[in-house]
Design a protein around this motif. Sequence first.
Motif, mmCIF file in Angstrom:
data_model
loop_
_atom_site.group_PDB
_atom_site.id
_atom_site.type_symbol
_atom_site.label_atom_id
_atom_site.label_comp_id
_atom_site.label_asym_id
_atom_site.label_seq_id
_atom_site.Cartn_x
_atom_site.Cartn_y
_atom_site.Cartn_z
ATOM 1 N N GLY A 61 0.718 -1.719 0.040
ATOM 2 C CA GLY A 61 0.110 0.363 0.033
ATOM 3 C C GLY A 61 1.131 1.326 0.209
ATOM 4 N N THR A 62 1.949 1.423 0.766
ATOM 5 C CA THR A 62 2.899 2.578 0.766
ATOM 6 C C THR A 62 3.168 2.811 -0.668
ATOM 7 O OG1 THR A 62 3.581 2.329 2.892
ATOM 8 C CG2 THR A 62 5.204 3.410 1.604
ATOM 9 N N LEU A 63 3.792 1.782 -1.513
ATOM 10 C CA LEU A 63 3.992 1.630 -2.734
ATOM 11 C C LEU A 63 3.163 2.001 -3.689
ATOM 12 C CD1 LEU A 63 7.247 1.583 -4.546
ATOM 13 C CD2 LEU A 63 5.822 -1.300 -5.388
ATOM 14 N N ARG A 64 2.044 1.343 -3.503
ATOM 15 C CA ARG A 64 0.734 2.343 -4.155
ATOM 16 C C ARG A 64 0.845 4.117 -3.513
ATOM 17 N NH1 ARG A 64 -3.488 0.317 -1.797
ATOM 18 N NH2 ARG A 64 -3.125 2.546 0.177
ATOM 19 N N ASP A 65 0.722 4.621 -2.890
ATOM 20 C CA ASP A 65 0.885 5.435 -2.595
ATOM 21 C C ASP A 65 1.780 6.798 -2.771
ATOM 22 O OD1 ASP A 65 -1.753 4.863 -1.575
ATOM 23 O OD2 ASP A 65 -1.096 4.758 0.398
ATOM 24 N N VAL A 66 2.908 5.545 -2.803
ATOM 25 C CA VAL A 66 4.434 6.897 -3.630
ATOM 26 C C VAL A 66 4.008 6.499 -5.463
ATOM 27 C CG1 VAL A 66 6.199 7.148 -3.556
ATOM 28 C CG2 VAL A 66 5.938 5.826 -2.126
ATOM 29 N N LEU A 67 3.439 5.313 -5.959
ATOM 30 C CA LEU A 67 3.466 5.739 -7.380
ATOM 31 C C LEU A 67 2.163 6.340 -7.637
ATOM 32 C CD1 LEU A 67 4.163 1.986 -8.125
ATOM 33 C CD2 LEU A 67 5.835 4.230 -8.647
ATOM 34 N N LEU A 68 1.121 6.310 -6.949
ATOM 35 C CA LEU A 68 -0.144 7.195 -7.089
ATOM 36 C C LEU A 68 0.145 8.866 -7.096
ATOM 37 C CD1 LEU A 68 -3.390 4.930 -6.929
ATOM 38 C CD2 LEU A 68 -1.437 5.531 -9.106
ATOM 39 N N GLU A 69 1.450 9.206 -5.972
ATOM 40 C CA GLU A 69 1.411 10.755 -5.077
ATOM 41 C C GLU A 69 0.193 10.953 -3.925
ATOM 42 O OE1 GLU A 69 1.956 13.152 -8.675
ATOM 43 O OE2 GLU A 69 3.765 12.575 -8.995
ATOM 44 N N ARG A 70 -0.234 9.785 -3.638
ATOM 45 C CA ARG A 70 -1.080 9.840 -2.491
ATOM 46 C C ARG A 70 -0.402 10.290 -0.964
ATOM 47 N NH1 ARG A 70 -4.224 6.191 -1.647
ATOM 48 N NH2 ARG A 70 -5.931 6.221 -0.867
ATOM 49 N N ARG A 71 -0.883 11.873 -0.447
ATOM 50 C CA ARG A 71 0.070 11.969 0.615
ATOM 51 C C ARG A 71 -1.380 12.092 1.467
ATOM 52 N NH1 ARG A 71 3.195 10.037 -1.267
ATOM 53 N NH2 ARG A 71 5.525 10.568 -1.677
ATOM 54 N N PRO A 72 -1.417 12.190 2.833
ATOM 55 C CA PRO A 72 -0.572 11.407 3.287
ATOM 56 C C PRO A 72 -0.571 9.109 3.136
ATOM 57 C CG PRO A 72 -2.088 12.103 4.917
ATOM 58 C CD PRO A 72 -2.136 12.910 3.921
ATOM 59 N N LEU A 73 0.611 9.083 3.450
ATOM 60 C CA LEU A 73 0.831 7.714 2.856
ATOM 61 C C LEU A 73 -1.551 6.814 3.610
ATOM 62 C CD1 LEU A 73 4.245 7.106 3.813
ATOM 63 C CD2 LEU A 73 3.176 7.013 1.116
ATOM 64 N N PHE A 74 -1.244 5.871 3.562
ATOM 65 C CA PHE A 74 -2.828 5.226 4.435
ATOM 66 C C PHE A 74 -2.477 4.780 5.344
ATOM 67 C CE2 PHE A 74 -0.611 1.269 3.329
ATOM 68 C CZ PHE A 74 -1.395 0.106 3.543
ATOM 69 N N TRP A 75 -1.091 4.471 5.588
ATOM 70 C CA TRP A 75 -0.993 4.307 7.814
ATOM 71 C C TRP A 75 -1.159 5.612 7.795
ATOM 72 C CZ3 TRP A 75 3.861 4.790 9.351
ATOM 73 C CH2 TRP A 75 5.214 5.050 8.464
ATOM 74 N N VAL A 76 -0.352 6.177 7.318
ATOM 75 C CA VAL A 76 0.019 7.732 8.166
ATOM 76 C C VAL A 76 -1.406 8.303 8.978
ATOM 77 C CG1 VAL A 76 1.495 9.925 8.466
ATOM 78 C CG2 VAL A 76 2.065 7.915 7.158
#
Length: 206
Positions: free
Chosen positions: A43-58
């Motif tokens: 999920g972290t790699l997904r959020d980084v690649l999709l430029e989603r901030r904050p990361l889902f677990w943050v």
Amino acid sequence: MLTIIEIGAIIAFAISGLIEAARRRMDIVGVFTVAFVTAFGGGTLRDVLLERRPLFWVQHQEYVWLVLGLTVIGSPLLGLMRHRWADRLMNLTDALGLGLFAVSGAALAMAAEMPLIVVVMMGVVTGVFGGVLRDVLCNEIPVVFQDHRPYALCAFVGCWIFIGFDAVGAEPWLALIAGAVTTTGLRLLALSMDWRIPPWPRNMED
């Protein structure tokens, strides 16, 4: 629905990480680290690649507390489990996490209006990467690269099923469930029927 799927994926992959770390006889810090990376890596790699901030677990710190709670409660219980049942639980939770994270990654990529092949690959990466990190931390060649029984391929097919259901106007929850069930089901069938992908190239000599 996507939140429920994500929570289910976190729990499933965290348990698979706990089992693998317990096999390696790690201490509580090591067990939590492996469970954390397995649960949140894809999920972290997904959020980084999709430029989603904050990361889902943050954004959802309760997910971290959930994994911490599973580590504290689950580790002693795993110590009482027979090896054969631990193997079966590992395969089940790994397949379930693969299916749930694959469709969540695909759904978020679709919401970001990515091309279809990117949607599928994002789903595959999200589903696979946590398990890859788990195996690397446990000093193993990742299952996805050496097991020969379909793994990433199951996520690939499941993501296309998700896209197909969405394309024909199915309810979003039905498309998500169809993709997750297809991915998880194919992986479990591959394990039970011992389906194998042949090595490539076949005639490679040492």
